[in-house]
Design a protein around this motif. Sequence first.
Motif, PDB file in Angstrom:
ATOM      1  N   ASP A  78     -11.428 -31.160 -15.017  1.00  0.00           N
ATOM      2  CA  ASP A  78     -10.223 -30.954 -14.212  1.00  0.00           C
ATOM      3  C   ASP A  78      -9.478 -29.678 -14.605  1.00  0.00           C
ATOM      4  N   TYR A  79     -10.217 -28.681 -15.115  1.00  0.00           N
ATOM      5  CA  TYR A  79      -9.629 -27.414 -15.506  1.00  0.00           C
ATOM      6  C   TYR A  79     -10.680 -26.317 -15.363  1.00  0.00           C
ATOM      7  N   LEU A  80     -10.240 -25.063 -15.361  1.00  0.00           N
ATOM      8  CA  LEU A  80     -11.174 -23.949 -15.317  1.00  0.00           C
ATOM      9  C   LEU A  80     -11.459 -23.509 -16.749  1.00  0.00           C
ATOM     10  N   VAL A 119      -7.234 -27.210  -8.718  1.00  0.00           N
ATOM     11  CA  VAL A 119      -7.493 -27.159 -10.164  1.00  0.00           C
ATOM     12  C   VAL A 119      -6.812 -25.934 -10.758  1.00  0.00           C
ATOM     13  N   LEU A 120      -7.010 -24.794 -10.106  1.00  0.00           N
ATOM     14  CA  LEU A 120      -6.448 -23.545 -10.619  1.00  0.00           C
ATOM     15  C   LEU A 120      -4.920 -23.563 -10.579  1.00  0.00           C
ATOM     16  N   GLU A 174     -17.570 -29.523 -11.151  1.00  0.00           N
ATOM     17  CA  GLU A 174     -18.702 -30.066 -11.891  1.00  0.00           C
ATOM     18  C   GLU A 174     -19.277 -28.941 -12.736  1.00  0.00           C
ATOM     19  N   LEU A 175     -19.375 -29.172 -14.033  1.00  0.00           N
ATOM     20  CA  LEU A 175     -19.910 -28.174 -14.957  1.00  0.00           C
ATOM     21  C   LEU A 175     -21.010 -28.822 -15.789  1.00  0.00           C
ATOM     22  N   ASP A 176     -22.224 -28.371 -15.562  1.00  0.00           N
ATOM     23  CA  ASP A 176     -23.387 -28.872 -16.305  1.00  0.00           C
ATOM     24  C   ASP A 176     -23.464 -30.396 -16.234  1.00  0.00           C
ATOM     25  N   ARG A 200     -20.588 -21.049 -13.611  1.00  0.00           N
ATOM     26  CA  ARG A 200     -21.394 -22.250 -13.351  1.00  0.00           C
ATOM     27  C   ARG A 200     -20.577 -23.384 -12.736  1.00  0.00           C
ATOM     28  N   ALA A 201     -19.259 -23.264 -12.749  1.00  0.00           N
ATOM     29  CA  ALA A 201     -18.408 -24.328 -12.227  1.00  0.00           C
ATOM     30  C   ALA A 201     -18.593 -24.481 -10.715  1.00  0.00           C
ATOM     31  N   VAL A 202     -18.879 -25.698 -10.288  1.00  0.00           N
ATOM     32  CA  VAL A 202     -19.110 -25.994  -8.869  1.00  0.00           C
ATOM     33  C   VAL A 202     -17.933 -26.822  -8.357  1.00  0.00           C
TER      34      VAL A 202
END
Length: 429
Positions: free
Chosen positions: A354-356, A312-313, A347-349, A365-367
């Motif tokens: 597909d991005y930071l 992703v990064l 996964e965010l909330d 919180r990004a998993v």
Amino acid sequence: MANVVVVGSQWGDEGKGKIVDWLSEQADVIVRFQGGHNAGHTLVIDGVSYKLSLLPSGVVRGKLSVVGNGVVLDPHAFVAEVERLAAQGITVTPESLRIAENVTLILSLHQELDALRENSNSGTRIGTTKRGIGPAYEDKVGRRAIRLMDLADLNALPAKIDRLLTHHNALRKGLGQDEISAQAIYDELASVADKVLPYMDSVWRLLDGERKAGKRILFEGAQGALLDIDHGTYPFVTSSNTVAGQAAAGSGLGPGSIDYVLGITKAYTTRVGEGPFPTEQQNEIGDFLGTRGHEFGTVTGRKRRCGWFDAVLVRQTVCTSGITGIALTKLDVLDGLDEIKICVAYELDGQRIDYLPASQAAQERAVPIYETLPGWKESTEGARSWADLPAQAIKYVRYVEELIGAPVALLSTSPEREDTILMQNPFQD
């Protein structure tokens, strides 16, 4: 003939030294365009290691090397690095190295301020190297910096020092520190002026002439794109732009002079200092990667945090730096693992992204969402062709290409320069 920008596609420490050295042998001019002496790389030539933290890698090969205006320069550290290289038989002269006349200088007061902030308990700790880089850039954008050209007119220097200290002494007073005398700063600069001024030049004019003469120019960045002041994991970033676009602004050449952007990409992920790191492995995997990869900083010796490859990064960096192709390094460190994970999304909330995200809180919180690939038991160390690689290693590399949206131009399988599989030469794009 292509002009090439080399950028780190992660948080730095991706193994730029070897790749930049390989490219510098083909280049006519090597330009450093941002950062200071807070990040470095190691060149290994004929078994001899050269540790550079400020000087462009071309100095080791006797190529014309340039420190651009986007750099902040500690004149005393510069002199010390030149002397260290001299002790190894590498002579740096004004014929082989030029420094932009408008480069901002790092002073002792910048280093002191950096350390005061970093050592405080006021929530300002970000993991800097305490070398004064950030405070020097602050003075640059605050329009109170001392620049290299100022050392050529010592009579006019006191007024510029007074303007600088109006800011810094007020700041120091607020931090409970003694004021600095103008004479102390004057003496600090005057003592080194004669050693640095012979290297001074109008770099933008020099590079324009080299470009028009058809010379190959290699732009060499420090740190990585995820430490960019705008596009990185703010505030846990460096104080300059590290993305490829800075090569133009930090050297004085226009963006049309850039033909190829090579992103140096480690086959796993590391980070030094504070800040978010979604795929960090604080376990036996992290220890394995750190031990096998010798993950300690070139400049500071600090142990690096280690984790799985984060596609992703890197995919994001491919966009923000306009990366043409990547140099994938340290594939051999993954040898022997039963399985290898790659982060393909977050996964965010409760939502897959597909991005930071830019928000610090959201980054925390990004998993990571992983896909698992089989590892390989055979050694890839020293491989110089695809035929030398295990089938699973080839699958790993091809999947990385697919995930990040950029081809692998070079594949590095050891610190030795010859241990490289070349698919695309950036200078012959």
